[in-house]
Design a protein around this motif. Structure first.
Motif, PDB file in Angstrom:
ATOM      1  N   THR A  75       0.825  -1.204   0.000  1.00 57.59           N
ATOM      2  CA  THR A  75       0.000   0.000   0.000  1.00 57.59           C
ATOM      3  C   THR A  75       0.863   1.260   0.000  1.00 57.59           C
ATOM      4  OG1 THR A  75      -1.820  -1.104   1.138  1.00 57.59           O
ATOM      5  CG2 THR A  75      -1.734   1.293   1.316  1.00 57.59           C
ATOM      6  N   LEU A  76       1.945   1.231   0.770  1.00 55.85           N
ATOM      7  CA  LEU A  76       2.851   2.382   0.785  1.00 55.85           C
ATOM      8  C   LEU A  76       3.523   2.572  -0.568  1.00 55.85           C
ATOM      9  CD1 LEU A  76       4.274   1.824   4.335  1.00 55.85           C
ATOM     10  CD2 LEU A  76       3.164   3.923   3.552  1.00 55.85           C
ATOM     11  N   ALA A  77       3.860   1.454  -1.223  1.00 52.15           N
ATOM     12  CA  ALA A  77       4.442   1.551  -2.560  1.00 52.15           C
ATOM     13  C   ALA A  77       3.447   2.193  -3.515  1.00 52.15           C
ATOM     14  CB  ALA A  77       4.845   0.168  -3.061  1.00 52.15           C
ATOM     15  N   GLU A  78       2.196   1.761  -3.425  1.00 50.50           N
ATOM     16  CA  GLU A  78       1.155   2.340  -4.282  1.00 50.50           C
ATOM     17  C   GLU A  78       0.926   3.809  -3.954  1.00 50.50           C
ATOM     18  OE1 GLU A  78      -1.760  -1.365  -5.439  1.00 50.50           O
ATOM     19  OE2 GLU A  78      -2.150  -0.280  -3.580  1.00 50.50           O
ATOM     20  N   THR A  79       1.002   4.163  -2.670  1.00 49.30           N
ATOM     21  CA  THR A  79       0.830   5.560  -2.280  1.00 49.30           C
ATOM     22  C   THR A  79       1.910   6.438  -2.912  1.00 49.30           C
ATOM     23  OG1 THR A  79      -0.177   4.933  -0.169  1.00 49.30           O
ATOM     24  CG2 THR A  79       0.736   7.158  -0.328  1.00 49.30           C
ATOM     25  N   GLY A  80       3.160   5.975  -2.833  1.00 49.37           N
ATOM     26  CA  GLY A  80       4.236   6.731  -3.455  1.00 49.37           C
ATOM     27  C   GLY A  80       4.039   6.896  -4.949  1.00 49.37           C
ATOM     28  N   GLU A  81       3.575   5.810  -5.596  1.00 49.92           N
ATOM     29  CA  GLU A  81       3.345   5.873  -7.040  1.00 49.92           C
ATOM     30  C   GLU A  81       2.195   6.822  -7.369  1.00 49.92           C
ATOM     31  OE1 GLU A  81       1.682   5.133 -10.851  1.00 49.92           O
ATOM     32  OE2 GLU A  81       0.657   4.533  -9.014  1.00 49.92           O
ATOM     33  N   ARG A  82       1.139   6.798  -6.541  1.00 48.17           N
ATOM     34  CA  ARG A  82      -0.007   7.689  -6.762  1.00 48.17           C
ATOM     35  C   ARG A  82       0.399   9.155  -6.614  1.00 48.17           C
ATOM     36  NH1 ARG A  82      -4.308   4.164  -3.140  1.00 48.17           N
ATOM     37  NH2 ARG A  82      -5.333   3.057  -4.880  1.00 48.17           N
ATOM     38  N   LEU A  83       1.164   9.452  -5.564  1.00 45.20           N
ATOM     39  CA  LEU A  83       1.566  10.836  -5.337  1.00 45.20           C
ATOM     40  C   LEU A  83       2.432  11.365  -6.471  1.00 45.20           C
ATOM     41  CD1 LEU A  83       2.368  10.753  -1.496  1.00 45.20           C
ATOM     42  CD2 LEU A  83       0.293  11.576  -2.634  1.00 45.20           C
ATOM     43  N   SER A  84       3.167  10.470  -7.127  1.00 49.66           N
ATOM     44  CA  SER A  84       4.001  10.901  -8.250  1.00 49.66           C
ATOM     45  C   SER A  84       3.158  11.297  -9.462  1.00 49.66           C
ATOM     46  CB  SER A  84       4.981   9.789  -8.640  1.00 49.66           C
ATOM     47  OG  SER A  84       4.306   8.708  -9.265  1.00 49.66           O
ATOM     48  N   ARG A  85       1.869  10.921  -9.464  1.00 50.89           N
ATOM     49  CA  ARG A  85       0.986  11.234 -10.596  1.00 50.89           C
ATOM     50  C   ARG A  85       0.178  12.512 -10.390  1.00 50.89           C
ATOM     51  NH1 ARG A  85      -2.895   7.721 -10.844  1.00 50.89           N
ATOM     52  NH2 ARG A  85      -2.350   6.070  -9.378  1.00 50.89           N
ATOM     53  N   LEU A  86       0.390  13.199  -9.270  1.00 50.34           N
ATOM     54  CA  LEU A  86      -0.323  14.452  -9.040  1.00 50.34           C
ATOM     55  C   LEU A  86       0.112  15.522 -10.046  1.00 50.34           C
ATOM     56  CD1 LEU A  86      -0.147  14.660  -5.142  1.00 50.34           C
ATOM     57  CD2 LEU A  86      -2.176  14.167  -6.522  1.00 50.34           C
TER      58      LEU A  86
END
Length: 293
Positions: free
Chosen positions: A244-255
């Motif tokens: 989940t933390l990995a996905e969070t980091g990836e999501r934040l990079s798409r802002l």
């Protein structure tokens, strides 16, 4: 000494590894030169790059290393001592199977040397925990990488690691559980802080693009759900939380550029903190198991 074409290739690989250095200096370079000498059964070079003092005492650790090309993993340098995870072809087993061992080094006044006796003892009298130590190293590397790019197979690896505990003593299981509970608490607190920061950003910037708000809402929801599962941490729940933390980091990079800019540094710092805590967790487990070996 007459060398086969394959031995010549090994030599070329080692020279490439040494990156043009005139003589091995770093622990990695000395380890590469040492295993090169082992692959060539060259007792004099083994003496040169290790603590072995007499060529006549060279025993090859009672196995044939001819043409064995090593690959190297994690390097730990602690003052005048160093360890390097080393992978070599297994003496028996399926093609491509690798023997994972540790090359021990010490720093003498003239530079680094492989600790011939200690490295040999680990090979000749392997700890029953060597397999689990190898899994720890692999999982630590996978988890560290997962914060920059989501790792699809990480949960499966953690599940397999959890099942491997069944082969070891109750005391080791207890120590692992203690470490998991400590790490679970740390991870849970960090995930809660990150979730609250995301929610604060959503409240503060209601004019953010809808797609960016969706990214933060989904990330906050997942952090909350997976964080609650850490009330009773297992390798499976830790794997879930890490993914989940990995996905969070990836999501934040798409802002979008400039969106929630006041929070970006804070989120990046929090993810870096969690990564450091994770590396410390695996190091803690390694030290606990090493003391049992």
């Amino acid at each position: 000494m007459t060398r086969s074409p394959l031995q010549g290739l090994i030599t070329a690989l080692v020279f490439a590894f040494l990156a043009g250095c005139s003589s091995p200096e770093s622990p990695q370079e000395v380890a590469a030169a040492f295993w090169q000498a082992m692959a060539e059964n060259d007792a004099s070079d083994v003496v040169e790059f290790s603590t072995l003092t007499e060529s006549a005492e060279f025993d090859g650790y009672k196995r044939n290393w001819t043409n064995a090309v090593p690959s190297f993993g994690r390097v730990v340098i602690d003052g005048t001592e160093a360890t390097i995870v080393t992978r070599l072809p297994a003496e028996s087993g399926s093609e491509g199977e690798r023997l994972e061992l540790v090359t021990y080094l010490i720093r003498e006044p003239d530079g680094w040397l492989v600790d011939y006796q200690r490295t040999g003892e680990a090979i000749l009298n392997p700890s029953p925990l060597r397999g689990i130590m190898g899994e720890l190293n692999k999982l630590g590397e996978k988890l560290s990488k997962s914060f920059s790019s989501s790792s699809d197979d990480f949960e499966a690896s953690m599940d397999e690691f959890a099942r491997s505990f069944e082969a070891y003593s109750a005391e080791i299981n207890r120590q692992a559980q203690d470490a998991m509970e400590d790490f679970g608490d740390t991870l849970q607190d960090a995930m809660k802080e990150l979730k609250e920061s995301l929610e604060e950003a959503l409240k503060e910037d209601r004019q953010a693009p809808p797609e960016d708000r969706v990214i933060l809402e989904q990330a906050a929801h997942d952090l909350d759900t997976k964080g609650e599962a850490l009330d009773e941490p297992t390798m499976e729940t830790l794997a879930d939380a890490s993914h989940t933390l990995a996905e969070t980091g990836e999501r934040l990079s798409r802002l979008s550029d400039g969106t929630f800019s006041r929070y970006q540094d804070e989120w990046e710092a929090k993810l870096a903190e969690i990564r450091a805590e994770t590396e410390a967790f695996f190091e803690n487990l390694s030290q606990r198991f090493s003391s049992q070996g």
